[in-house]
Design a protein around this motif. Structure first.
Motif, PDB file in Angstrom:
ATOM      1  N   GLU A  27       0.032   4.376  -0.224  1.00 50.00           N
ATOM      2  CA  GLU A  27      -0.225   5.521   0.553  1.00 50.00           C
ATOM      3  C   GLU A  27      -0.082   5.156   2.091  1.00 50.00           C
ATOM      4  OE1 GLU A  27      -4.267   6.960   0.168  1.00 50.00           O
ATOM      5  OE2 GLU A  27      -4.010   6.587  -2.154  1.00 50.00           O
ATOM      6  N   ALA A  28      -0.040   4.166   2.627  1.00 48.56           N
ATOM      7  CA  ALA A  28       0.329   3.639   3.804  1.00 48.56           C
ATOM      8  C   ALA A  28       1.779   3.729   4.179  1.00 48.56           C
ATOM      9  CB  ALA A  28      -0.314   2.233   4.087  1.00 48.56           C
ATOM     10  N   ALA A  29       2.564   3.339   3.146  1.00 45.97           N
ATOM     11  CA  ALA A  29       4.079   3.386   3.284  1.00 45.97           C
ATOM     12  C   ALA A  29       4.470   4.869   3.404  1.00 45.97           C
ATOM     13  CB  ALA A  29       4.585   2.780   2.181  1.00 45.97           C
ATOM     14  N   HIS A  30       3.796   5.897   2.484  1.00 44.65           N
ATOM     15  CA  HIS A  30       4.112   7.054   2.555  1.00 44.65           C
ATOM     16  C   HIS A  30       3.820   7.911   3.930  1.00 44.65           C
ATOM     17  CE1 HIS A  30       5.725  10.619   0.781  1.00 44.65           C
ATOM     18  NE2 HIS A  30       4.532  11.506   1.077  1.00 44.65           N
ATOM     19  N   ALA A  31       2.733   7.391   4.250  1.00 41.96           N
ATOM     20  CA  ALA A  31       2.187   8.166   5.736  1.00 41.96           C
ATOM     21  C   ALA A  31       3.197   7.565   6.719  1.00 41.96           C
ATOM     22  CB  ALA A  31       0.765   7.775   5.967  1.00 41.96           C
ATOM     23  N   ALA A  32       3.580   6.358   6.812  1.00 42.30           N
ATOM     24  CA  ALA A  32       4.492   5.793   7.834  1.00 42.30           C
ATOM     25  C   ALA A  32       5.746   6.470   7.744  1.00 42.30           C
ATOM     26  CB  ALA A  32       4.441   4.281   7.710  1.00 42.30           C
ATOM     27  N   ASP A  90       0.905  -1.109  -0.062  1.00 45.72           N
ATOM     28  CA  ASP A  90      -0.062  -0.020   0.196  1.00 45.72           C
ATOM     29  C   ASP A  90       0.826   1.254  -0.087  1.00 45.72           C
ATOM     30  OD1 ASP A  90      -1.649   2.085   0.325  1.00 45.72           O
ATOM     31  OD2 ASP A  90      -2.812   1.138   2.064  1.00 45.72           O
TER      32      ASP A  90
END
Length: 166
Positions: free
Chosen positions: A73-78, A71
């Motif tokens: 988007e999740a990787a970028h948010a993390a 994911d």
């Protein structure tokens, strides 16, 4: 791949980790999360980010692209969150997590086939079909650690005048 190459990689990693960790020496938690320049970066946040980065690349050594997740988007948010030392975190905890990850990475550097390669996830900076050897991934960890140690040194100097070198 020689024992000398592995030893050189480990020595270089240890050196840059030491420089990064040295920037935190003697800081209180509130200082470790203080923005001291126009950047949003903090000493504690940088050490936490380097720990996450090293964990992901260590995962890549053993599992390849799977270590980066599926994911974006999740990787970028993390990724963004990894730069923030939260109010409920202590510098001691962040340094302990960094030391534990360093030990795990060092174990991998001692044992992984440095010539083994894995595909990288497709991103704007890694086009489809890009592959890196484990050796190159380890060099990337060294480069990122050194880069962020420099960032942390500037932040620390702006906090209280303390410098890692010079």
């Amino acid at each position: 791949m020689s024992d000398r190459e592995r030893s050189d990689l480990l020595d270089t990693l240890r050196h840059h980790r030491h420089l990064l960790r040295h920037t935190a020496f003697g800081l209180r938690d509130d200082q470790a999360r203080t923005r001291s320049t126009v950047s949003e970066l903090t000493v504690g946040g940088l050490i936490q980010h380097v720990t996450r980065m090293e964990s992901r690349w260590a995962g890549f050594l053993g599992r390849g692209t799977e270590a980066f997740g599926t994911d974006p988007e999740a990787a970028h948010a993390a990724h963004r969150a990894s730069f923030v030392m939260r109010e409920d975190q202590t510098l001691e905890e962040i340094l302990a997590a960094h030391a534990a990850q360093a030990a795990r990475t060092d174990d991998l550097v001692r044992s992984v086939d440095l010539d083994a390669d894995h595909a990288l996830p497709v991103t704007p900076w890694w086009p489809e079909g890009t592959r890196w050897t484990c050796r190159r991934a380890i060099h990337h960890v060294v480069a990122e650690t050194a880069q962020h140690a420099g960032h942390a040194d500037i932040i620390r100097e702006a906090l209280d005048g303390q410098k890692s070198m010079g």
